[in-house]
Write a protein that holds these residues in place. Sequence first.
Motif, PDB file in Angstrom:
ATOM      1  N   ASP A 238       9.069   4.386  -6.455  1.00 46.14           N
ATOM      2  CA  ASP A 238       9.227   3.119  -5.457  1.00 46.14           C
ATOM      3  C   ASP A 238       8.148   2.257  -6.250  1.00 46.14           C
ATOM      4  OD1 ASP A 238      10.284   1.495  -3.653  1.00 46.14           O
ATOM      5  OD2 ASP A 238       9.159   2.370  -2.089  1.00 46.14           O
TER       6      ASP A 238
ATOM      7  N   ARG B 125       4.407  -4.156   5.945  1.00 46.93           N
ATOM      8  CA  ARG B 125       5.048  -2.965   7.101  1.00 46.93           C
ATOM      9  C   ARG B 125       4.083  -2.178   7.647  1.00 46.93           C
ATOM     10  NH1 ARG B 125       9.788   1.251   5.573  1.00 46.93           N
ATOM     11  NH2 ARG B 125      10.283   1.705   7.686  1.00 46.93           N
TER      12      ARG B 125
ATOM     13  N   ARG C 124       7.846  -6.491   3.585  1.00 41.55           N
ATOM     14  CA  ARG C 124       7.703  -5.045   2.979  1.00 41.55           C
ATOM     15  C   ARG C 124       6.335  -5.035   2.717  1.00 41.55           C
ATOM     16  NH1 ARG C 124      12.059  -5.289  -1.895  1.00 41.55           N
ATOM     17  NH2 ARG C 124      13.935  -4.012  -0.865  1.00 41.55           N
ATOM     18  N   GLU C 125       5.603  -5.956   2.183  1.00 40.93           N
ATOM     19  CA  GLU C 125       4.173  -5.873   1.797  1.00 40.93           C
ATOM     20  C   GLU C 125       3.397  -5.536   3.374  1.00 40.93           C
ATOM     21  OE1 GLU C 125       3.153  -9.611  -0.069  1.00 40.93           O
ATOM     22  OE2 GLU C 125       4.399  -9.379  -1.747  1.00 40.93           O
TER      23      GLU C 125
ATOM     24  N   GLU D 297       1.522  -5.408  -4.381  1.00 42.55           N
ATOM     25  CA  GLU D 297       0.499  -5.858  -3.338  1.00 42.55           C
ATOM     26  C   GLU D 297       0.093  -7.294  -3.703  1.00 42.55           C
ATOM     27  OE1 GLU D 297      -1.593  -2.018  -1.725  1.00 42.55           O
ATOM     28  OE2 GLU D 297      -1.929  -2.177  -3.943  1.00 42.55           O
TER      29      GLU D 297
ATOM     30  N   ALA E 255       9.904 -10.006   0.814  1.00 37.33           N
ATOM     31  CA  ALA E 255       8.546  -9.540   0.292  1.00 37.33           C
ATOM     32  C   ALA E 255       7.577  -9.546   1.331  1.00 37.33           C
ATOM     33  CB  ALA E 255       8.466 -10.556  -0.724  1.00 37.33           C
TER      34      ALA E 255
ATOM     35  N   GLU F  24       0.721 -11.265  -7.072  1.00 31.51           N
ATOM     36  CA  GLU F  24       1.075 -10.095  -6.748  1.00 31.51           C
ATOM     37  C   GLU F  24       0.686  -9.371  -8.006  1.00 31.51           C
ATOM     38  OE1 GLU F  24       5.027 -10.214  -4.093  1.00 31.51           O
ATOM     39  OE2 GLU F  24       5.290  -9.477  -6.030  1.00 31.51           O
TER      40      GLU F  24
ATOM     41  N   GLU G 185       6.241  -1.038  -5.214  1.00 31.50           N
ATOM     42  CA  GLU G 185       6.022  -2.145  -4.208  1.00 31.50           C
ATOM     43  C   GLU G 185       4.842  -2.877  -4.537  1.00 31.50           C
ATOM     44  OE1 GLU G 185       7.489  -3.141  -1.626  1.00 31.50           O
ATOM     45  OE2 GLU G 185       9.305  -1.610  -1.559  1.00 31.50           O
TER      46      GLU G 185
END
Length: 376
Positions: free
Chosen positions: A197, A238, A235-236, A201, A232, A186, A199
């Motif tokens: 936030d 979504r 989320r990645e 990738e 994870a 990641e 997040e």
Amino acid sequence: MTTPDESVHARLDRLRRDRGLLTPAELLDLAEHGVTVLDPFSVIVSRRVEIGPDNVLHPGVVIECDERSHCVLGPGNVLYGGTRISATDGGSITVGASSLIGDGGTRILAGAHESITIGDGVRLMDGAEVTGDSLLGHGSQILGRISARSVELGAGLPYTHPDPDGRGGVLTGTGRVAGVLVGTGEALGEVSDDMSDFEPERQRLYHPEAPRLGPGPTLERLTAEHAGAVLAFERENRDFFRYSVPDRGDEYFTPDGFAERHRALLAEQADGRCHFHVLVNGWGRVVGRVNLVDVADGSAEIGYRIAEADARQGLARTAVEEVCRLAAASYGLSALTAVSSLGNEASRALLARTGFTEVGERRVDGEKVMAYRRTL
């Protein structure tokens, strides 16, 4: 106090000894242990620091460690000019082997009872700063003027490895981050002070043509231990999944909301109403999900999804075929059904290639879909 006949070098040696530091001559003597100090007059090293062989210390490096603290530098590291490593008031810093630290200035600072562990093959460049209780796994990187406090970067292979899925976690940008977790393969890019936030990738998104060199993915029955990896994954992907299935809503992606849903799925599985599976790649990362739901009368409905970065690699077909095998051999099912939107040509083609046949159109939530069935 300086005496009239005391030389400059003697004065310098005395000043350093008084402060618990190695003298220039002692720094040069480290060469007997394979340590290269390029300018012993500008390099400052505490006597309490443990330095392994084959390290290179460029001019301007400072490594401090007071009597209450612990500092270890493993073998084969390169510390560039401007690097400062400081363990004070009971702090602890451990650096592994073969890391590149400090090109452009880097600070690693552990204060009272704080512990910083840096693995092998790590890169800290361009003004990076690490503080607090932090764990930087093998092969991880912080690139840029980032102040990272109490962070964890997943361990992996070095940045030179051709498969980005197996590399250590990466932070890049300029700004401050605290308490973040960036997993293996990641990257948290474009860090800035106004980030609200975080997040990460997949690194593969930046290197889509890179080879996949890890062991092939395996299908695993869903367990409680998969929760973090599945969250994870969701989320990645979504935004990617919005195009094919309804969004799950913001609550689902919170730690508490997801935990509640995960427990509910495991309860359904324990009752035999469903069978849930995750596709885990060779680096331990969830890259897909394949589920059998609404189990009744020897039949169940199959559904699947594959991560955006891993799509078009044949993973969906492999996973669907394996679940069909499990459905007959382990779950005692005799038939599976599936539905696909009429416009999803890839999904319809996959179902056809894995032995499903069309049984007619129907409507699901107002959308016209094609229904499929496979006898096991």
